[in-house]
Design a protein around this motif. Structure first.
Motif, mmCIF file in Angstrom:
data_model
loop_
_atom_site.group_PDB
_atom_site.id
_atom_site.type_symbol
_atom_site.label_atom_id
_atom_site.label_comp_id
_atom_site.label_asym_id
_atom_site.label_seq_id
_atom_site.Cartn_x
_atom_site.Cartn_y
_atom_site.Cartn_z
ATOM 1 N N GLU A 139 0.705 -1.333 0.159
ATOM 2 C CA GLU A 139 0.186 -0.017 -0.382
ATOM 3 C C GLU A 139 0.668 1.932 -0.010
ATOM 4 O O GLU A 139 1.807 1.603 0.598
ATOM 5 N N ALA A 140 0.287 2.238 -0.719
ATOM 6 C CA ALA A 140 1.312 3.093 -0.643
ATOM 7 C C ALA A 140 0.305 4.545 -1.355
ATOM 8 O O ALA A 140 -0.512 4.588 -1.902
ATOM 9 N N ASP A 141 0.559 5.775 -1.043
ATOM 10 C CA ASP A 141 0.542 6.960 -1.345
ATOM 11 C C ASP A 141 0.079 7.128 -3.103
ATOM 12 O O ASP A 141 -0.698 7.061 -3.600
ATOM 13 N N VAL A 142 1.163 6.966 -3.371
ATOM 14 C CA VAL A 142 1.842 7.387 -5.124
ATOM 15 C C VAL A 142 1.864 5.440 -5.023
ATOM 16 O O VAL A 142 3.083 5.671 -5.219
ATOM 17 N N LEU A 143 1.718 5.339 -6.377
ATOM 18 C CA LEU A 143 2.407 3.848 -6.902
ATOM 19 C C LEU A 143 2.613 4.434 -8.191
ATOM 20 O O LEU A 143 1.801 5.078 -9.322
ATOM 21 N N ILE A 144 4.362 4.587 -8.303
ATOM 22 C CA ILE A 144 5.027 4.468 -9.956
ATOM 23 C C ILE A 144 5.258 2.428 -10.472
ATOM 24 O O ILE A 144 5.699 2.471 -10.052
ATOM 25 N N ILE A 145 4.927 2.405 -11.233
ATOM 26 C CA ILE A 145 5.058 1.529 -13.058
ATOM 27 C C ILE A 145 5.541 2.137 -13.401
ATOM 28 O O ILE A 145 6.003 2.669 -14.180
ATOM 29 N N GLY A 146 6.791 1.301 -13.546
ATOM 30 C CA GLY A 146 8.045 1.718 -14.280
ATOM 31 C C GLY A 146 9.117 2.652 -13.476
ATOM 32 O O GLY A 146 9.104 3.294 -12.313
ATOM 33 N N SER A 147 10.984 2.463 -13.688
ATOM 34 C CA SER A 147 11.540 2.741 -13.077
ATOM 35 C C SER A 147 12.786 3.265 -13.845
ATOM 36 O O SER A 147 13.945 3.456 -14.196
ATOM 37 N N GLY A 148 12.638 3.611 -15.305
ATOM 38 C CA GLY A 148 13.250 4.287 -16.626
ATOM 39 C C GLY A 148 12.683 6.029 -15.495
ATOM 40 O O GLY A 148 12.832 6.356 -14.778
ATOM 41 N N GLY B 287 9.463 7.762 -14.927
ATOM 42 C CA GLY B 287 9.429 7.056 -12.703
ATOM 43 C C GLY B 287 9.546 7.327 -12.034
ATOM 44 O O GLY B 287 9.783 7.346 -10.703
ATOM 45 N N LEU B 288 11.285 7.444 -12.382
ATOM 46 C CA LEU B 288 12.274 7.693 -10.875
ATOM 47 C C LEU B 288 12.478 9.448 -10.321
ATOM 48 O O LEU B 288 11.913 9.347 -9.261
ATOM 49 N N ARG B 289 11.818 10.615 -11.597
ATOM 50 C CA ARG B 289 12.148 11.741 -11.487
ATOM 51 C C ARG B 289 10.487 11.709 -10.508
ATOM 52 O O ARG B 289 10.319 12.740 -9.894
ATOM 53 N N ALA B 290 9.628 11.083 -10.937
ATOM 54 C CA ALA B 290 8.120 11.810 -10.832
ATOM 55 C C ALA B 290 8.290 10.792 -8.713
ATOM 56 O O ALA B 290 7.773 11.987 -8.167
ATOM 57 N N ALA B 291 8.680 9.884 -8.731
ATOM 58 C CA ALA B 291 9.057 9.097 -7.456
ATOM 59 C C ALA B 291 9.590 10.567 -6.397
ATOM 60 O O ALA B 291 9.363 10.442 -5.423
ATOM 61 N N ILE B 292 10.856 11.254 -7.012
ATOM 62 C CA ILE B 292 11.637 11.896 -6.330
ATOM 63 C C ILE B 292 10.739 12.981 -5.823
ATOM 64 O O ILE B 292 10.431 13.341 -4.265
ATOM 65 N N GLU B 293 9.681 13.419 -6.840
ATOM 66 C CA GLU B 293 8.885 14.638 -6.643
ATOM 67 C C GLU B 293 7.620 13.909 -6.262
ATOM 68 O O GLU B 293 7.382 15.199 -4.926
ATOM 69 N N ALA B 294 7.620 13.014 -5.700
ATOM 70 C CA ALA B 294 6.321 12.866 -5.355
ATOM 71 C C ALA B 294 6.560 12.750 -3.395
ATOM 72 O O ALA B 294 5.865 13.447 -2.693
#
Length: 286
Positions: free
Chosen positions: A6-15, A18-25
């Motif tokens: 479970e997470a607030d934000v699920l990101i599918i893909g780690s290119g 995806g990585l930059r979106a994860a950093i921002e979230a």
């Protein structure tokens, strides 16, 4: 046995996306989880790319960037998206330094990483390291098979990682890449097989511009050896010939340089035009 996350934000893909979106979230206080079909940060288009980006840096203006981008896209580009790219691109690229990416600039170009032979790694690996240090959840070697919807809203996803896995999330970001890996000849990892397109389509998304798929047009393709894409001056200094010995670049009037960047579309089309010519010629001599 089913595993649940479970997470607030699920990101599918780690290119890169995806990585930059994860950093921002994560920076905005979200509990973030990245799920990747391969090891996190690996086997994606970003890591095999040359890590060199055009941007308005070192005297190269936004207007110049806009012009060359529109010309490179033969004015089929969406002007509104181009405006975002050229006005915000330089700042976003230079900001990667904050996440450990080594950045150097020269007129109109931003280069990632310290190793010119592996700039894709220099772009990806520091961000993976940064996210690990920030405690972001990373679930790798998991293939997402379907997005979960409730009341016409995506609330997570299901996948396989030896056994079924279920992800519940307040928001889901699909950054699973394209589909170039389905082609027998490609400069992309074969794992890039259109999964993201399928997931989005099955969830009801409208897909656009699906016809725009392109590869680096020149590569070493010796039988029995893996394909090796060729870039830059080495292509410009060589000669591309068809089976008749004709110079393909000269024959088709391709004048833009570098061939693998500014003339990539023209060169790709010229090569494909020559395929039936070479095939006919070779069959005639069998």
């Amino acid at each position: 046995m089913v595993t649940y996350y479970e997470a607030d934000v699920l990101i599918i893909g780690s290119g890169g996306a995806g990585l930059r979106a994860a950093i921002e979230a994560e920076a905005r206080g979200a509990n973030v989880l990245i799920v990747s079909k391969a090891a996190t940060g690996m086997k994606n288009a970003t890591i095999v790319a040359n890590g060199s980006f055009r941007a308005a840096v070192d005297g190269y203006t936004v207007e110049e960037h806009r012009q060359v981008t529109m010309e490179g896209g033969k004015h089929l580009n969406d002007p509104a998206l181009v405006d975002v790219l050229v006005s915000e691109g330089a700042e976003q690229l230079l900001e990667l330094r904050k996440y450990g990416v080594a950045i150097t600039t020269r007129y109109g170009n931003v280069l990632c990483g310290d190793n010119p032979e592996a700039r894709g790694l220099g772009f990806i690996q520091p961000m993976v390291k940064y996210l690990k240090e920030r405690g972001v959840q990373l679930v790798d070697k998991c293939t997402i098979t379907e997005l979960i919807k409730e009341n016409n809203r995506v609330i997570g996803a299901v996948g396989l990682r030896d056994e079924p896995v279920v992800f519940k999330a307040g928001a889901t970001i699909l950054a699973a890449g394209g589909s170039a890996g389905v082609y027998s000849r490609t400069d992309c990892p074969v794992d890039i097989a259109g999964d993201g397109y399928a997931l989005a389509y099955m969830a009801g998304a409208t897909l656009r511009d699906m016809e725009y798929i392109q590869f680096t047009p020149v590569a070493v393709a010796e039988k029995g050896y893996p394909g090796f894409a060729m870039y830059g001056n080495i292509v410009d200094k060589g000669t591309l010939r068809n089976s008749l010995g004709e110079d393909i670049v000269e024959k088709h009037g391709i004048t833009q340089r570098p061939l693998t960047t500014m003339a990539r579309d023209h060169l790709s089309r010229a090569i494909m035009t020559e395929v039936p010519v070479s095939y006919t010629h070779l069959r005639a001599h069998e």
